[in-house]
Write a protein that holds these residues in place. Structure first.
Motif, PDB file in Angstrom:
ATOM      1  N   UNK A 192       0.826  -1.201   0.000  1.00 52.06           N
ATOM      2  CA  UNK A 192       0.000   0.000   0.000  1.00 52.06           C
ATOM      3  C   UNK A 192       0.864   1.256   0.000  1.00 52.06           C
ATOM      4  N   UNK A 193       2.007   1.205   0.676  1.00 53.61           N
ATOM      5  CA  UNK A 193       2.921   2.346   0.694  1.00 53.61           C
ATOM      6  C   UNK A 193       3.385   2.667  -0.725  1.00 53.61           C
ATOM      7  N   UNK A 194       3.756   1.643  -1.485  1.00 50.60           N
ATOM      8  CA  UNK A 194       4.229   1.865  -2.858  1.00 50.60           C
ATOM      9  C   UNK A 194       3.166   2.569  -3.699  1.00 50.60           C
ATOM     10  N   UNK A 195       1.925   2.134  -3.572  1.00 51.89           N
ATOM     11  CA  UNK A 195       0.847   2.753  -4.361  1.00 51.89           C
ATOM     12  C   UNK A 195       0.587   4.182  -3.881  1.00 51.89           C
ATOM     13  N   UNK A 196       0.581   4.389  -2.555  1.00 53.67           N
ATOM     14  CA  UNK A 196       0.340   5.728  -2.017  1.00 53.67           C
ATOM     15  C   UNK A 196       1.434   6.699  -2.460  1.00 53.67           C
ATOM     16  N   UNK A 197       2.685   6.257  -2.438  1.00 45.10           N
ATOM     17  CA  UNK A 197       3.790   7.110  -2.886  1.00 45.10           C
ATOM     18  C   UNK A 197       3.656   7.426  -4.372  1.00 45.10           C
ATOM     19  N   UNK A 198       3.243   6.444  -5.153  1.00 45.39           N
ATOM     20  CA  UNK A 198       3.058   6.674  -6.594  1.00 45.39           C
ATOM     21  C   UNK A 198       1.959   7.701  -6.830  1.00 45.39           C
ATOM     22  N   UNK A 199       0.873   7.621  -6.067  1.00 48.75           N
ATOM     23  CA  UNK A 199      -0.199   8.621  -6.201  1.00 48.75           C
ATOM     24  C   UNK A 199       0.355  10.012  -5.893  1.00 48.75           C
ATOM     25  N   UNK A 200       1.118  10.142  -4.805  1.00 48.27           N
ATOM     26  CA  UNK A 200       1.688  11.443  -4.451  1.00 48.27           C
ATOM     27  C   UNK A 200       2.647  11.932  -5.539  1.00 48.27           C
ATOM     28  N   UNK A 201       3.415  11.015  -6.129  1.00 51.13           N
ATOM     29  CA  UNK A 201       4.309  11.408  -7.227  1.00 51.13           C
ATOM     30  C   UNK A 201       3.499  11.945  -8.413  1.00 51.13           C
ATOM     31  N   UNK A 220       8.501  14.831   4.813  1.00 51.49           N
ATOM     32  CA  UNK A 220       9.220  13.977   5.758  1.00 51.49           C
ATOM     33  C   UNK A 220       9.022  12.494   5.447  1.00 51.49           C
ATOM     34  N   UNK A 221       7.774  12.087   5.209  1.00 52.36           N
ATOM     35  CA  UNK A 221       7.515  10.657   4.983  1.00 52.36           C
ATOM     36  C   UNK A 221       8.034  10.207   3.618  1.00 52.36           C
ATOM     37  N   UNK A 222       8.011  11.112   2.634  1.00 53.51           N
ATOM     38  CA  UNK A 222       8.533  10.740   1.307  1.00 53.51           C
ATOM     39  C   UNK A 222      10.052  10.561   1.376  1.00 53.51           C
ATOM     40  N   UNK A 223      10.721  11.437   2.115  1.00 52.46           N
ATOM     41  CA  UNK A 223      12.175  11.281   2.305  1.00 52.46           C
ATOM     42  C   UNK A 223      12.474   9.958   2.997  1.00 52.46           C
ATOM     43  N   UNK A 236       9.638   5.983  -6.855  1.00 57.98           N
ATOM     44  CA  UNK A 236       8.540   6.948  -6.947  1.00 57.98           C
ATOM     45  C   UNK A 236       8.667   8.065  -5.926  1.00 57.98           C
ATOM     46  N   UNK A 237       9.279   7.779  -4.772  1.00 59.28           N
ATOM     47  CA  UNK A 237       9.536   8.833  -3.793  1.00 59.28           C
ATOM     48  C   UNK A 237      10.522   9.850  -4.360  1.00 59.28           C
ATOM     49  N   UNK A 238      11.569   9.369  -5.025  1.00 59.92           N
ATOM     50  CA  UNK A 238      12.539  10.275  -5.656  1.00 59.92           C
ATOM     51  C   UNK A 238      11.870  11.106  -6.746  1.00 59.92           C
ATOM     52  N   UNK A 239      10.958  10.485  -7.490  1.00 62.47           N
ATOM     53  CA  UNK A 239      10.227  11.194  -8.536  1.00 62.47           C
ATOM     54  C   UNK A 239       9.369  12.301  -7.933  1.00 62.47           C
ATOM     55  N   UNK A 240       8.687  11.999  -6.816  1.00 62.41           N
ATOM     56  CA  UNK A 240       7.857  13.001  -6.135  1.00 62.41           C
ATOM     57  C   UNK A 240       8.714  14.165  -5.635  1.00 62.41           C
ATOM     58  N   UNK A 241       9.842  13.851  -5.000  1.00 64.03           N
ATOM     59  CA  UNK A 241      10.720  14.900  -4.460  1.00 64.03           C
ATOM     60  C   UNK A 241      11.310  15.764  -5.572  1.00 64.03           C
TER      61      UNK A 241
END
Length: 297
Positions: A192-201, A220-223, A236-241
């Motif tokens: 679920x974390x992977x999907x949530x991070x992708x949505x934020x990205x 903070x949580x994306x970092x 996907x976290x790096x993409x969002x940042x």
């Protein structure tokens, strides 16, 4: 010789069940939807059920006042929607609005399976637009907040697919999803974390999304995902940042303050090819920011 299997033995009982969907008896319809729900788990039966005309009747039964019949009809459509051809047929049978109504008013299992059906239909790009325009996003966010664990998982999966459509991004932000996605990343299981991070990205590609992520404490949580997440999550976290930093000096400073550089360096060396690319681009941007500050002193 025609090598296709003889489906006449399969068709006969399925045709009887489909005829039962038209019955005036609530009990008969309840039993027929339950049996079709089970049969639709089979790839072969899935094809036969759709070709024999069940989809329109099952969509009609989403409106049933009997909660079990409604749940069975939704779940049968979910199982049928596994077939690519059926995804289009179900949407063309005007299933989206009644599925959204179940998402708002159905029992727990019906809501979950309605969300899962919408996710399945949203694999098709044109369906994503229709689902977003039909008002699915707010009840999906409601399910994300208040649903059972399975309901939350189905909701985030549906939002994940819908967020791929540009028109839906602002709708997801306006429905208040960002705060709950950030909370999910902090507490949920890895998938679920992977999907949530992708949505934020995906949301970080629009201004409203970036603002909402900043206001929700999402940096903070994306970092943290860049440092501790799965390979896909880190990517996907790096993409969002990268989106946050290249579009906002303020957010870039927050990202730096959260200690992103060491995990980015590690990701630039050991991540997936896409993650390495995003990490290196972000590190380059951060160096430019710092050099700019140094020159401005």
């Amino acid at each position: 010789m025609d090598s296709r299997p003889d489906v006449s033995n399969v068709q006969s009982p399925i045709l009887k069940l489909i005829e039962d969907l038209r019955s005036d008896s609530l009990d008969v319809k309840r039993i027929a939807t339950a049996e079709l729900r089970i049969l639709a788990q089979s790839a072969e039966d899935r094809t036969v059920i759709a070709e024999c005309g069940a989809i329109d009747l099952l969509v009609d039964l989403i409106h049933s006042t009997d909660s079990k019949t409604q749940e069975n009809a939704v779940t049968a459509l979910l199982n049928l929607s596994i077939s690519e051809k059926n995804k289009i047929a179900i949407a063309n049978a005007n299933a989206i609005h009644p599925l959204i109504n179940v998402l708002r008013t159905g029992n727990s299992e019906a809501k979950e399976n309605s969300a899962a059906t919408l996710y399945s239909l949203a694999v098709i790009e044109e369906n994503r637009v229709q689902i977003g325009e039909s008002g699915a996003i707010r009840p999906l966010v409601e399910l994300l907040v208040n649903g059972t664990p399975q309901g939350k998982k189905d909701a985030v999966t549906a939002l994940y697919n819908l967020s791929k459509c540009h028109k839906n991004k602002a709708r997801i932000v306006q429905a208040g999803a960002v705060k709950h996605l950030v909370e999910l990343i902090d507490h949920a299981a890895a998938g679920m974390v992977d999907k949530a991070v992708t949505i934020l990205a995906n949301l970080a590609t629009i201004e409203e999304g970036r603002t909402a992520i900043g206001q929700a404490g999402g940096v903070c949580v994306i970092v943290e995902v860049v440092e501790l997440g799965s390979p896909r999550g880190k990517e996907n976290a790096a993409s969002a940042l990268l989106q946050l930093c290249t579009n906002s000096v303020k957010l870039c400073n927050i990202v730096i303050q959260e200690g992103v550089v060491p995990p980015l360096v590690a990701l630039s060396q050991h991540g997936t090819p896409r993650a390495k690319d995003k990490a290196r681009s972000l590190l380059s941007h951060i160096r430019s920011q710092r050099n700019g500050h140094a020159r401005n002193r």
